[in-house]
Motif scaffolding. Structure first.
Motif, mmCIF file in Angstrom:
data_model
loop_
_atom_site.group_PDB
_atom_site.id
_atom_site.type_symbol
_atom_site.label_atom_id
_atom_site.label_comp_id
_atom_site.label_asym_id
_atom_site.label_seq_id
_atom_site.Cartn_x
_atom_site.Cartn_y
_atom_site.Cartn_z
ATOM 1 N N SER A 1 0.815 -1.207 0.000
ATOM 2 C CA SER A 1 0.000 0.000 0.000
ATOM 3 C C SER A 1 0.849 1.257 0.000
ATOM 4 N N THR A 2 0.338 2.291 -0.662
ATOM 5 C CA THR A 2 0.948 3.605 -0.646
ATOM 6 C C THR A 2 -0.138 4.612 -0.359
ATOM 7 N N HIS A 3 0.241 5.774 0.076
ATOM 8 C CA HIS A 3 -0.715 6.842 0.308
ATOM 9 C C HIS A 3 -0.869 7.631 -0.971
ATOM 10 N N GLY A 4 -1.925 7.323 -1.724
ATOM 11 C CA GLY A 4 -2.162 8.059 -2.952
ATOM 12 C C GLY A 4 -1.321 7.541 -4.098
ATOM 13 N N ARG A 5 -1.342 8.295 -5.203
ATOM 14 C CA ARG A 5 -0.632 7.924 -6.410
ATOM 15 C C ARG A 5 0.333 9.031 -6.766
ATOM 16 N N GLY A 6 1.157 8.765 -7.747
ATOM 17 C CA GLY A 6 2.093 9.787 -8.188
ATOM 18 C C GLY A 6 3.491 9.502 -7.718
ATOM 19 N N PRO A 7 4.402 10.456 -7.927
ATOM 20 C CA PRO A 7 5.836 10.207 -7.738
ATOM 21 C C PRO A 7 6.302 10.349 -6.304
ATOM 22 N N SER A 8 5.562 9.809 -5.371
ATOM 23 C CA SER A 8 5.989 9.930 -3.985
ATOM 24 C C SER A 8 7.005 8.864 -3.644
ATOM 25 N N ALA A 9 7.818 9.158 -2.652
ATOM 26 C CA ALA A 9 8.803 8.157 -2.232
ATOM 27 C C ALA A 9 8.117 6.933 -1.651
ATOM 28 N N ALA A 10 6.871 7.089 -1.185
ATOM 29 C CA ALA A 10 6.154 5.936 -0.654
ATOM 30 C C ALA A 10 5.959 4.853 -1.695
ATOM 31 N N MET A 11 5.950 5.241 -2.975
ATOM 32 C CA MET A 11 5.809 4.253 -4.042
ATOM 33 C C MET A 11 6.928 3.230 -3.998
ATOM 34 N N LEU A 12 8.053 3.611 -3.424
ATOM 35 C CA LEU A 12 9.211 2.739 -3.463
ATOM 36 C C LEU A 12 9.094 1.561 -2.505
ATOM 37 N N CYS A 13 8.025 1.513 -1.719
ATOM 38 C CA CYS A 13 7.841 0.335 -0.870
ATOM 39 C C CYS A 13 7.238 -0.809 -1.654
ATOM 40 N N GLY A 14 6.804 -0.557 -2.894
ATOM 41 C CA GLY A 14 6.309 -1.686 -3.666
ATOM 42 C C GLY A 14 5.132 -1.378 -4.546
ATOM 43 N N VAL B 1 16.465 -12.344 -1.992
ATOM 44 C CA VAL B 1 15.482 -11.432 -1.397
ATOM 45 C C VAL B 1 15.710 -9.998 -1.878
ATOM 46 N N LEU B 2 16.967 -9.566 -1.910
ATOM 47 C CA LEU B 2 17.249 -8.205 -2.378
ATOM 48 C C LEU B 2 16.855 -8.054 -3.843
ATOM 49 N N PHE B 3 17.216 -9.015 -4.661
ATOM 50 C CA PHE B 3 16.822 -8.957 -6.065
ATOM 51 C C PHE B 3 15.293 -8.939 -6.195
ATOM 52 N N ARG B 4 14.633 -9.784 -5.412
ATOM 53 C CA ARG B 4 13.170 -9.836 -5.473
ATOM 54 C C ARG B 4 12.558 -8.501 -5.068
ATOM 55 N N TRP B 5 13.108 -7.862 -4.045
ATOM 56 C CA TRP B 5 12.569 -6.566 -3.630
ATOM 57 C C TRP B 5 12.663 -5.567 -4.779
ATOM 58 N N LEU B 6 13.797 -5.514 -5.435
ATOM 59 C CA LEU B 6 13.979 -4.582 -6.544
ATOM 60 C C LEU B 6 13.013 -4.879 -7.685
ATOM 61 N N ILE C 1 11.963 -3.828 4.209
ATOM 62 C CA ILE C 1 13.200 -3.806 3.425
ATOM 63 C C ILE C 1 13.375 -2.444 2.764
ATOM 64 N N GLY C 2 12.299 -1.861 2.253
ATOM 65 C CA GLY C 2 12.386 -0.518 1.688
ATOM 66 C C GLY C 2 12.871 0.500 2.691
ATOM 67 N N GLY C 3 12.477 0.319 3.952
ATOM 68 C CA GLY C 3 12.921 1.239 4.989
ATOM 69 C C GLY C 3 14.416 1.227 5.202
ATOM 70 N N GLY D 1 14.355 12.003 2.959
ATOM 71 C CA GLY D 1 12.993 12.288 2.545
ATOM 72 C C GLY D 1 12.208 11.065 2.114
ATOM 73 N N CYS D 2 12.750 9.869 2.289
ATOM 74 C CA CYS D 2 12.052 8.647 1.880
ATOM 75 C C CYS D 2 11.081 8.240 2.955
ATOM 76 N N ALA D 3 9.838 8.110 2.571
ATOM 77 C CA ALA D 3 8.813 7.667 3.515
ATOM 78 C C ALA D 3 8.172 6.414 2.968
ATOM 79 N N VAL D 4 8.280 5.319 3.680
ATOM 80 C CA VAL D 4 7.638 4.091 3.245
ATOM 81 C C VAL D 4 6.523 3.740 4.216
ATOM 82 N N THR D 5 5.564 2.995 3.728
ATOM 83 C CA THR D 5 4.427 2.632 4.578
ATOM 84 C C THR D 5 4.323 1.131 4.652
#
Length: 374
Positions: free
Chosen positions: A71-84, A318-323, A359-361, A370-374
């Motif tokens: 899950s992310t908070h909203g859509r768009g180019p937020s750093a939260a997107m990087l959690c998956g 696991v690292l490859f899978r996360w990416l 893992i994103g954290g 400035g990276c915020a993951v959820t």
């Protein structure tokens, strides 16, 4: 060399993945067969993602798929997107659907044999460069000729190479005229790559690093664009570009937008948090290199160890899978046949939402301001 924290085990064959608006979609063979043909260029370029699926299935067996939300908070180019989670990526080619590329840097005289091993193991994307200092592009071409005789046709492989400026070349082995204008050097490098690889097309052409000024970078890019117009090249990208304003300026000014950003994935760059979010927003494939070597501290971190234990996997898997699950495309340059197979197996190891976030954290803690993951 040996990989850090490398236990045995792990499940089998990877599917292809893409970033989806509701999370990360692991794409099955059927999904790939229904995907549109990749190129907007001439008809001879039009080979759909189904060809990748068929080739991969033939060599590694049936694929499986499923949807995994992060899950992310909203859509768009937020750093939260990087959690998956990420907006859908508009793939420029079926190469964007490949979970991995096999990297050929520093392979020297072993290049041909290692490329053969990689393709036979299941890799369909090959990364090289017209830079004799670090790559044997000609020996990649030799491997392609052997594979063609074995029945692996050119259209079943996705080739990426690079133009390297004079400052990145061995002064005793420059693959173009060092005294020619920059534009001519680029043209000669592209011609040399086509000759070395024994092909009439390059699927992805990458600028090995930005030039000292944006104007010079755009001069090279203009030659790249003409190569796309001529049908010699499918898509364009840039490597070793760690400055967000530089990459964004190139993206904004280019007539043909970059579809690849290939960077070292390491702490010193803050793990490119801002650039990775921008790539996901714009449909640019973010490729990673030095992924394992630079990150022993990540591989030994508790979230990675826990996920590996749950999956019966290795920490590198696991690292490859996360990416891959987050929507990126790692390169692996392993010389080990066992590690080649294990790297590909990583794609069948779905991480949970919590594991993706934990893992994103790690990358935020390691310098991703400035990276915020959820």
């Amino acid at each position: 060399g040996p990989r850090p924290s490398w236990p045995a085990g792990g499940p089998a064959r990877p599917p292809h993945v893409r970033a989806g608006s509701g999370g990360i979609v692991v794409r099955s063979v059927g999904a790939l067969r229904n995907a549109s043909a990749w190129s907007r260029s001439a008809a001879r370029w039009r080979r759909g993602p189904a060809m990748v699926a068929a080739a991969a299935a033939a060599s590694l067996g049936a694929l499986s798929g499923g949807r995994h939300n992060c899950s992310t908070h909203g859509r768009g180019p937020s750093a939260a997107m990087l959690c998956g989670g990420a907006d859908d990526r508009a793939a420029a080619s079926w190469g964007s659907e490949l979970p991995f590329l096999y990297g050929t840097a520093w392979k020297k005289e072993a290049t041909t044999d290692l490329v053969l091993q990689a393709v036979r193991a299941g890799f369909r994307g090959i990364d090289t460069a017209c830079q004799p200092k670090h790559y044997r592009e000609d020996l990649v071409g030799k491997a392609l000729a052997v594979l063609a005789r074995e029945g692996v046709e050119r259209d079943q492989l996705w080739l990426q190479t690079k133009f390297t400026t004079l400052r990145g070349q061995d002064p005793d082995d420059i693959p173009y005229d060092e005294n020619a204008p920059l534009r001519v050097q680029v043209e000669q490098s592209i011609a040399k790559s086509l000759y070395n690889l024994g092909t009439s097309r390059i699927d992805s052409l990458v600028l090995h690093s930005p030039l000292p000024t944006l104007e010079e970078t755009l001069e090279v890019w203009g030659v790249f664009e003409k190569a796309v117009d001529a049908g010699q090249v499918g898509q364009l990208g840039i490597s070793n570009c760690y400055d967000p304003p530089t990459f964004k300026a190139l993206y904004e000014k280019a007539r043909i937008k970059p579809k690849i950003l290939q960077n070292r994935f390491y702490k010193d760059s803050g793990y490119d948090v801002e650039l990775r979010a921008y790539c996901l927003e714009k449909g640019v494939t973010y490729q990673t290199f030095w992924t394992l070597t630079a990150n022993p501290h990540i591989l030994s971190a508790d979230p990675v160890v826990r996920a590996a234990s749950r999956l019966g996997a290795t920490q590198p898997q696991v690292l490859f899978r996360w990416l891959i699950q987050v929507g990126h495309q790692p390169l692996t340059g392993t010389k080990s046949p066992e590690h080649m197979k294990q790297d590909l197996q990583a794609v069948t190891m779905p991480l949970s939402t919590a594991e993706m976030s934990e893992i994103g954290g790690l990358f935020c803690e390691q310098g991703g301001n400035g990276c915020a993951v959820t």
